[in-house]
Every structure is written in C-alpha cells, then in structure tokens.
Scaffold this active site. Structure first.
Site, PDB file in Angstrom:
ATOM      1  CG  HIS A 156      -2.381 -91.068  60.504  1.00 21.35           C
ATOM      2  ND1 HIS A 156      -3.116 -89.595  61.003  1.00 21.35           N
ATOM      3  CD2 HIS A 156      -2.076 -89.873  58.813  1.00 21.35           C
ATOM      4  CE1 HIS A 156      -3.612 -88.672  59.920  1.00 21.35           C
ATOM      5  NE2 HIS A 156      -2.855 -89.193  58.928  1.00 21.35           N
ATOM      6  CG  ASP A 363      -3.170 -93.602  71.018  1.00 17.08           C
ATOM      7  OD1 ASP A 363      -2.512 -93.788  69.187  1.00 17.08           O
ATOM      8  OD2 ASP A 363      -4.376 -93.909  71.765  1.00 17.08           O
TER       9      ASP A 363
END
Ligand code: GDG
Length: 460
Positions: A156, A363
């Site tokens: 992720h 991110d």
C-alpha cells in the site's frame, strides 16, 4: 469457488449487523464475502503475557482469526521494525529510520508466528492475499510451513529507490522474501519500476514482460492503483447536510472560503510545510486575511513513536503562532483538530471546502484527495491542490499539482484555486471524476483477484 484468505496487520471484526467503516476494509470484506473466506491478523490488543492465543469469530460467510501481540512484539515488530524502519525508509525519510537488531528479529519472529498459526487454519486449494509492509516475509514463512497455494502480496505504501533501500540493513533478505510470492502488486508504475531495479541490482534478476525471473523463481508483478467507491461517496456527500456537525460548521463559515486538510498525523503527510504555506498565503496574499479559514484535521496515529509525538507538538505550536500573529477578534485563520472526525462530518467538510489541500512528501496513493474530489458539488466544485509526490498524482492531472516542499508554490496554488473560474473548476472536476470511476476500489480488487487466480502455485 476457491476460498480467499486475506492477511493484514490489523483486523477489526465488525459488530454483528454493522458494516465496516473504512473503504478499504469494505473492499476486502466484499471480496471475502464473494469468495467465502478467512481474514487473519492482529486484533489490535497488546497482551502482557508472551502467549498469544488465536481467536476465531464467524460472521456470515467470513471467518475472522485474530491474535493479540505480546507487549514486546508490539514494541519491536509493530512500532519498531514496521514503523521506525520500514515506514520511514519506504517514505524516503532515512533520517527517521531507527534500525535496531531487536526490531529486525521481532519482525521475523512475528511473521513466522503468524505463518505457523495461519497454516493450521488453511484447508488447501485457497487463494492467499497478503497486505502491506508489516508482512513482507509472511509468504516465504508460509512456504516453509508447506503452503502450496497461490500467494499474492500488495504494497500500500511506496517502494523506495534502490539507493535508499540499500541503506536499510537486511534489505537483501526482505527483497528475497518478496520473491516467494506468486504475484506482487504496487500502487504506481514508479513503485513497480523501483522494485524491479532493486532486484536487478541485488540479484541480477531478469524481466520478461510482467514477470520477474530470479533465483529460479518466477514472480508476476502488476500495478493496481487503490481507488474509492465513487457512487457511495457521492451519495454520502449529498446527504452530508443531514449531519448536524457539518451543518453547524458550514453555518459558522458564512461567506468565508474553507481550505481543508485531513490526514493521519504522520510526518509523511507534509503537514509542517502545509502550515508554513498557509502562513505564506496570509503574508503574500493579504486580501485572503479575514476571508479564508484553513481547517486541518489530524487524526492521532502511532503516538508512542517519538517522531509522531514531536510532530503533534510542533503543529500545535505552529497553529498557535499563525493564529497569534494573524487572528482578529472575529476570525481565526487556522482550525487545527487533533482528533478523528466522524466520517459523515468529514465528507460534509470536503463538500463545503473551496480547496482541498493534500500535500504529502510521499504517499503510496492517498485516498483523501480522491474522496475530496468525489465529494464536490458538480455544479460548483472546489479545487484540489495535490502533491506531485503522492501516488494519486499520476492519475489526477486535473488537480493543481505542487512540490510539497515548495511552500511558496503551495501558497500560490491555493490563491490560484480560490480565483479559478467556474468552467475551469467544472472541467477539472469532470476529468478527475472520470479517472476515479475507471480506477475504482472495486476495479482494484477485481483485477488483483483475477491475476491471483490465474497463478499456478509456486511451491519450492
Ligand atoms: C495507506 C497509504 C494509501 C482521515 N482522517 C479521518 C479519516 N480519515 C480517512 C480518510 C481516508 C483514510 O483515512 C486515509 O487514507 P490515505 O490513503 O489518505 O492514507 P493512509 O492512512 O496513510 O493509507 C496510502 C492507503 O493506505 C490505501 O492503499 O492510499 O498511500 O499510506 O479514507 O478519509 N476518517 C475519519 N475521520 C478522520 O478524522 N472517519
């Protein structure tokens, strides 16, 4: 149909009759429901004893199997190796890495314990889907337990460049661990490229299309950008006026423009630079004073780690400083809320805001920016100011993209957003909504599951 087994660091068992809150949890539960399955992981509890007993709970089609973490493992595996070594390195922040041998040992030990406990629950003939950086070695540990079924791993968070990765002690072992899965999924092309480069440089791996051939093994790789459930979000946003808290906030805003930020309180989210950008806005664009409110929701996260606690204090000081310098009797420029907001209120705030400020220093994807876009009123949408270092930047070209370290550029982008004509705002919104629909959460899950089920198991 083949049973699905999902493993993630944290598992929250839904109350009977209640649905899961988080979008990702919903997507995973949906897959488990469809295939029938097992969800395995840590229950979020820390036990004082060294024993950690498996608990299983059945909810309709899904079995939840969870373990508590003994205190020592919580400190060394979870806080230590996962969040003080892997998290900073994978977010390009070597300065925050605190490598300790105890951490590395606990990380291996917990992964092996998870594999041992899980293997007693496996029936054979299943699909196994492992999630995220806490569990890099789990696949190899399961193979050692004799598990032969197809195993996929999804990361992720970003994958660091080879030069950064090799500053982390033990990186070769972790790369090798990953090569024991049959399918590896990443958020962006960039992450996949970095992983390939790392195994080429480290092991002389060969690339054949989407397959990596290395040390006698073949691993398929793919890019699966995580998305959101667009229709559900739109429905939530349309009903957000029903939420008392959201309605009250909108009333208090009056004619003022709201700039909204909402993140876990984490140094990867670029909050210090963002606060500086707000100060730059108030200094360089004086006409924004009195007329603009910046609200930052920072939900508490990993507060036992010193960097996180320091950041919380730093942001409190910065908010105090900006308000002390610029506030008037009837206006406070920064509303800093160090708490987790109810989801409906959050979506309501997104819809009321003129600008969504999403400026992480790095991110994996970032779902807040996608939720902000989907929450907008199509007739009068707000504008997204997005870091070009978020995974989502490669999809959301309709955002005003900024370098998150460039405080003046962020301030200028906010000013541009607040001045943007309606037709341009609508055009950008339509472009982004189209992408969000194409790369939805359902699509993410469907493609990963399809590729995983095409794999022949790789038992070695
Ligand atoms: C990791 C990766 C990747 C935030 N504040 C509140 C709240 N939230 C919700 C948001 C969003 C979620 O939390 C945060 O998701 P992000 O994707 O933005 O960030 P991470 O937590 O770092 O997630 C990330 C993601 O995994 C999925 O693969 O995109 O890159 O780092 O849904 O809305 N929710 C509520 N109150 C809050 O105050 N209810």
């Amino acid at each position: 149909m083949t049973r699905l087994v999902v493993i993630s660091n944290r598992v929250s068992i839904p109350e009977p009759g209640k649905s899961e809150a988080g979008g990702l949890a919903v997507a995973i539960t949906g897959a488990l429901d469809e295939y029938g399955g097992l969800w395995f992981g840590w229950d979020g509890e820390v036990s004082e004893t060294a024993v950690s007993e498996l608990t299983t709970v059945q909810r309709e089609n899904i079995t939840y199997a969870t373990l508590p973490l003994p205190k020592e493992d919580y400190e060394n595996y979870y806080l230590g190796f996962s969040n003080e070594v892997l998290w900073p390195v994978f977010h390009f922040n070597l300065g925050a890495m605190d490598f300790q041998l105890e951490y590395a040992k606990a990380y291996q030990r917990v992964n092996e314990r998870f594999a041992g406990a899980l293997s007693t629950l496996l029936e054979g003939g299943e699909l196994i889907w492992v999630h995220d950086y806490h569990l890099l070695p789990l696949g190899k540990a399961l193979r050692k337990e004799g598990v032969k079924d197809p195993m996929g791993f999804y990361l992720h968070i970003p994958f660091p460049s080879y030069d950064l990765l090799r500053a982390m002690p033990g990186y070769r072992g972790l790369l090798d661990d990953l090569l024991h899965y049959d399918l590896l999924g990443f958020q962006t092309d960039n992450d996949l490229h970095a992983f390939r480069q790392a195994v080429i440089e480290t092991f002389g791996a060969e690339i054949a299309g989407d397959t990596i051939e290395c040390n006698g093994r073949q691993v398929r790789t793919g890019v699966y950008p995580v998305g959101i459930d667009v229709d559900e979000l739109i429905a939530e946003a349309e009903h957000s006026r029903d939420n008392e808290q959201a309605r009250q906030l909108e009333e208090d805003l009056g004619e003022r423009d709201l700039i909204i930020g909402a993140d876990r309180l984490d140094y990867s989210k670029g909050l210090v630079q963002r606060f500086n950008a707000i100060e730059a806005l108030l200094t360089q664009f004086e006409h924004r004073r009195q007329k603009t409110i910046f609200m930052q929701i920072a939900s508490p996260s990993r507060s036992a780690i010193p960097e996180y606690d320091d950041l919380r204090r730093q942001l409190e000081e910065m908010a105090g400083h900006i308000n002390g310098t610029y506030a008037d009797l009837d206006w406070m420029p920064v509303h800093y809320l160090n708490q987790t907001f109810p989801r409906e209120a959050l979506i309501g705030l997104f819809r009321s805001a003129r600008v969504g400020l999403v400026t992480p220093l790095r991110d994996g994807m970032n779902l807040v920016c996608k939720e902000f876009v989907a929450a907008q009123d199509p007739e009068d949408p707000g504008v997204l100011v997005l870091s070009e270092l978020a995974g989502a930047a490669s999809e959301l070209s309709g955002a005003l993209q900024v370098n998150p370290y460039d405080v003046d550029a962020i301030a200028a982008a906010i000013e541009q957003a607040l001045n943007m004509p309606l037709d341009e705002r609508q055009e950008r919104y339509r472009q982004m909504l189209g992408v969000l629909r194409r790369n939805s959460l359902l699509e993410w899950r469907r493609r990963f599951m399809e590729h995983l089920s095409q794999q022949n198991s790789d038992a070695d």
